[in-house]
Design a protein around this motif. Structure first.
Motif, short mmCIF file in Angstrom:
data_model
loop_
_atom_site.label_atom_id
_atom_site.label_comp_id
_atom_site.label_asym_id
_atom_site.label_seq_id
_atom_site.Cartn_x
_atom_site.Cartn_y
_atom_site.Cartn_z
N PHE A 157 0.79 -1.00 0.02
CA PHE A 157 -0.07 0.01 -0.03
C PHE A 157 0.91 1.20 0.05
O PHE A 157 0.28 2.43 -0.07
N GLU A 158 2.20 1.36 -0.12
CA GLU A 158 2.94 2.05 0.06
C GLU A 158 2.91 3.13 1.17
O GLU A 158 2.70 4.18 1.26
N LEU A 159 2.57 2.32 2.46
CA LEU A 159 2.46 3.19 3.84
C LEU A 159 3.49 2.42 4.81
O LEU A 159 4.12 1.49 4.58
N LYS A 160 3.17 3.14 5.88
CA LYS A 160 3.89 2.84 7.12
C LYS A 160 2.86 2.64 8.24
O LYS A 160 1.83 2.70 7.80
N GLU A 161 3.16 1.95 9.39
CA GLU A 161 2.30 1.68 10.26
C GLU A 161 1.50 2.81 10.77
O GLU A 161 0.15 3.02 10.82
N GLU A 162 2.18 4.09 10.88
CA GLU A 162 1.60 5.11 11.27
C GLU A 162 0.55 5.82 10.68
O GLU A 162 -0.11 6.57 11.14
N ASN A 163 0.78 5.67 9.40
CA ASN A 163 -0.39 6.16 8.49
C ASN A 163 -1.21 4.84 7.88
O ASN A 163 -1.74 5.41 6.68
N TRP A 164 -1.23 3.99 8.27
CA TRP A 164 -1.99 2.63 7.60
C TRP A 164 -3.37 2.99 7.36
O TRP A 164 -3.92 2.42 6.34
#
Length: 306
Positions: A218-225
Motif C-alpha cells: 500500500f506504500e504506507l507505514k504503520e503510522e499512516n496505515w
C-alpha cells in the motif's frame, strides 16, 4: 496481584521470526517474560532470496526490549541437520522447550494469484507448497521430542484462515490453498500425539495483518496505515502482527490450554476469550467480518467487529 510476566522461566522457539506474524509473536512472548529463540535465514550479514531488510537479530533485540530474552539463530528449516543442531543447542543451553511456534512461510514471491494449476509455474508452486509444510514437519520432528519432556507444552502452527473458512472457500491458488489447509490439519494431527504427554497443538491465524510486506504493497507505514482505507475500505478491519502475538502469548500462559488441543483458532476469536487488544486498544474480528460484511457485499463498516 496479576502476574505481569506469566511466561517468566519459559523457553520458546519462534521458527520463522524474521518479520510479520513471527516477529509479532516473538515480541509478545518476550513481553510475557519468555526466553525466545528467533530463527530465520536473514541476518545482518546474509540475506535470503527475499532480499528484505528485516533480520532475526532485529527481532531478538525487540524481544529483549519488550522484557524477555531474545536469541537469534540463523537456520534454514528445510535443512534437517540445521534444525537438529538448533534443538540440541536449546537443550544444551536451556534444558527445556515450552513453546514452539511454526511460522515458517516464505512464499510471497512465488505466488501467482488466481491461476489454475495448469497455468501456474510448476516449480514456484511446488516450492510454495513445500516451504510451509516440509519446514514445519522437520522442525516438529526435532523440537517436539524436547518439548514433551515437561507437560504443558504448546505447539502453534501459524496459518492463514480458520478451518471453517478454508473448508468453504478456495484460497485463489491451489498450491497456497493446500499449504494453508495442510498446516491446519498438521496442528490437529500433532495434537493427537501430544495429548498423552500433557501438551497441546493448535492452528492460529491472524486476520488481515499489517505486515511489513502488506504495508509496502500500500506504500504506507504503520503510522499512516489508515490512508489505505481510501483505496481498500475493508482494510479498516486490519490488525498489527502484535495482535496474533498476544493471542499466542495468552494461549501459552493459560494453564487450561489443553481445552483448545487440535483446534483452529483466530486472533479475533481468542481476543474475546482472553480479553487482550491490539496495540490501539481495539479487538478486530477479521474472519467474522470477512464473511458477514466483505463477502456479503455490504459497505465497509467495522462497527461491532473491532
Amino acid at each position: 496481584m496479576e502476574n505481569r510476566k506469566p511466561l517468566a522461566g519459559k523457553v520458546a522457539l519462534v521458527a520463522g521470526g524474521t518479520r510479520g506474524a513471527g516477529r509479532g509473536i516473538a515480541v509478545e512472548l518476550g513481553a510475557a517474560g519468555a526466553t525466545v529463540y528467533v530463527t530465520g535465514r536473514t541476518t545482518r550479514q546474509q540475506q535470503s532470496e527475499y532480499k528484505r531488510p528485516e533480520t532475526i537479530e532485529d527481532t531478538a533485540e525487540l524481544v529483549t526490549a519488550a522484557g524477555g530474552q531474545g536469541i537469534a539463530v540463523q537456520v534454514d528449516h528445510l535443512v534437517p541437520a540445521q534444525v537438529e543442531q538448533l534443538i540440541q543447542r536449546i537443550d544444551r543451553e536451556q534444558g527445556r522447550l515450552d513453546i514452539l511456534v511454526n511460522d515458517i512461510w516464505g512464499g510471497e514471491n512465488l505466488m501467482e494469484w488466481k491461476k489454475p494449476v495448469w497455468e501456474h509455474t510448476l516449480g514456484n508452486g511446488l516450492h510454495l507448497f513445500h516451504l510451509p509444510v516440509d519446514t514445519h514437519l522437520i522442525t516438529a520432528h526435532y523440537a517436539l521430542a524436547l518439548m514433551i519432556r515437561r507437560p504443558g507444552g504448546l505447539l502453534v502452527e501459524v496459518t492463514d484462515g480458520t478451518a471453517e473458512y478454508n473448508n468453504r472457500n478456495y484460497r485463489l491458488n491451489v498450491f497456497y490453498d493446500l499449504a494453508k489447509t495442510a498446516t491446519i490439519r498438521m496442528a490437529w494431527a500433532h495434537a493427537q500425539d501430544l495429548a498423552p504427554h500433557g501438551c497441546s497443538a493448535v492452528a492460529v491465524t491472524p486476520g488481515w495483518m499489517r505486515s511489513e510486506i502488506m504495508l509496502e504493497a500500500f506504500e504506507l507505514k504503520e503510522e499512516n496505515w489508515r490512508d489505505a482505507i481510501q483505496k481498500e475500505p475493508h482494510f479498516a478491519i486490519s490488525e498489527t502482527p502484535r495482535y496474533v502475538g498476544r493471542a499466542v502469548a495468552a494461549l501459552a500462559a493459560d494453564d487450561g490450554k489443553q481445552r483448545w488441543n487440535g483446534q483452529s483458532l483466530s486472533s479475533g476469536q481468542l481476543a474475546k476469550v482472553y480479553g487482550f487488544t491490539d496495540v490501539d486498544g481495539s479487538q478486530p474480528d477479521c474472519w467474522r467480518y470477512l464473511v458477514e460484511v466483505q463477502e456479503a457485499g455490504k459497505p465497509a463498516d467495522t462497527t461491532g467487529y473491532r
